[in-house]
Design an enzyme around this catalytic site. Structure first.
Site: not given
Length: 233
Positions: A28-29, A45, A75-77, A98, A121, A172
């Site tokens: 995650g990031n 990353s 990060s790779s994202d 994830h 909400d 994903h």
């Protein structure tokens, strides 16, 4: 905002993913943008949450998507975050995880539809599941194409990205966003809670129907509408 302060915020919000059971290992990031400075800061990353420090956060240009500060690789994202920041111009915080239940819906290729007021909400409509990428989209510019697929899905469905600040990507996982990193993490926490509630609700009653629109509207508007009255002034 001072870059060091921005790095500290991003560092702390990445740790909040761990505290709220949204990530394990390095799955995650969190990033946060400062549009006046023309940059966003993101987790490095593959660095474990236990070992990373505020100074390890990486600075990326909002103009080019390239690293402009920091010793480590971002990060790779990062290209996904970059594409979202380019198009979702009122967003200044993005989260990718994830997390267990939201990812299960993504893997099933299913939207998370509003079944109750907990969903309403925060999310005005169903949390969409964007279609998985093609082989060619994965082969070249995979992470950038992930961001483009999310944007395409919101455009296709005519969704307001501020009113529905989250998405799933088929096969994903989930992304969430907000006005800053703190709000983006809060929305990611809510997304996972709603996904778990939906899973449990379907297990009790597989034929459950979507929440009545008038009730959904009431709960969304009292928090986010023009005449919102939830909370303190």
């Amino acid at each position: 905002m001072d870059i060091n302060k921005l790095k500290k915020i991003v560092y702390e919000e990445n740790l909040n993913l761990v505290k709220n059971d949204l990530v394990i290992l390095t799955w995650g990031n969190v990033s946060m943008a400062d549009r006046k400075l023309g940059v966003f800061v993101i987790k490095p990353s593959g660095v474990s949450y236990e070992k990373m420090k505020p100074e390890d956060m990486v600075v990326v240009s909002l103009k080019t998507g390239k690293k402009v500060g920091g010793k480590l690789n971002p990060s790779s994202d990062t290209p996904t975050h970059y594409e979202l920041y380019k198009k979702f111009t009122k967003v200044n915080g993005i989260v990718h995880t994830h997390s267990m239940f939201a990812t299960a819906f993504a893997q099933a290729g299913e939207d998370i539809i509003p079944l109750g007021t907990t969903h309403a909400d925060t999310f005005y409509q169903s949390i969409p599941c964007a279609k998985k990428l093609s082989a060619n989209e994965i082969k070249k510019d995979y992470e950038a194409n992930t961001g483009k697929a999310i944007i395409k899905e919101f455009n296709r469905r005519h969704l307001d990205y501020l009113a529905t600040p989250a998405v799933l990507l088929e096969s994903h996982g989930p992304f969430a966003w907000g006005k800053d990193a703190h709000e983006a993490v809060k929305n990611a926490i809510t997304l996972e809670a709603v996904a778990k509630m939906n899973f449990l609700t379907y297990s009790i009653n597989p034929k459950v129907k979507k929440i009545d629109q008038y009730l959904s509207n009431k709960h969304y508007e009292r928090k986010h509408g023009k005449n919102a009255y939830y909370g303190q002034k």
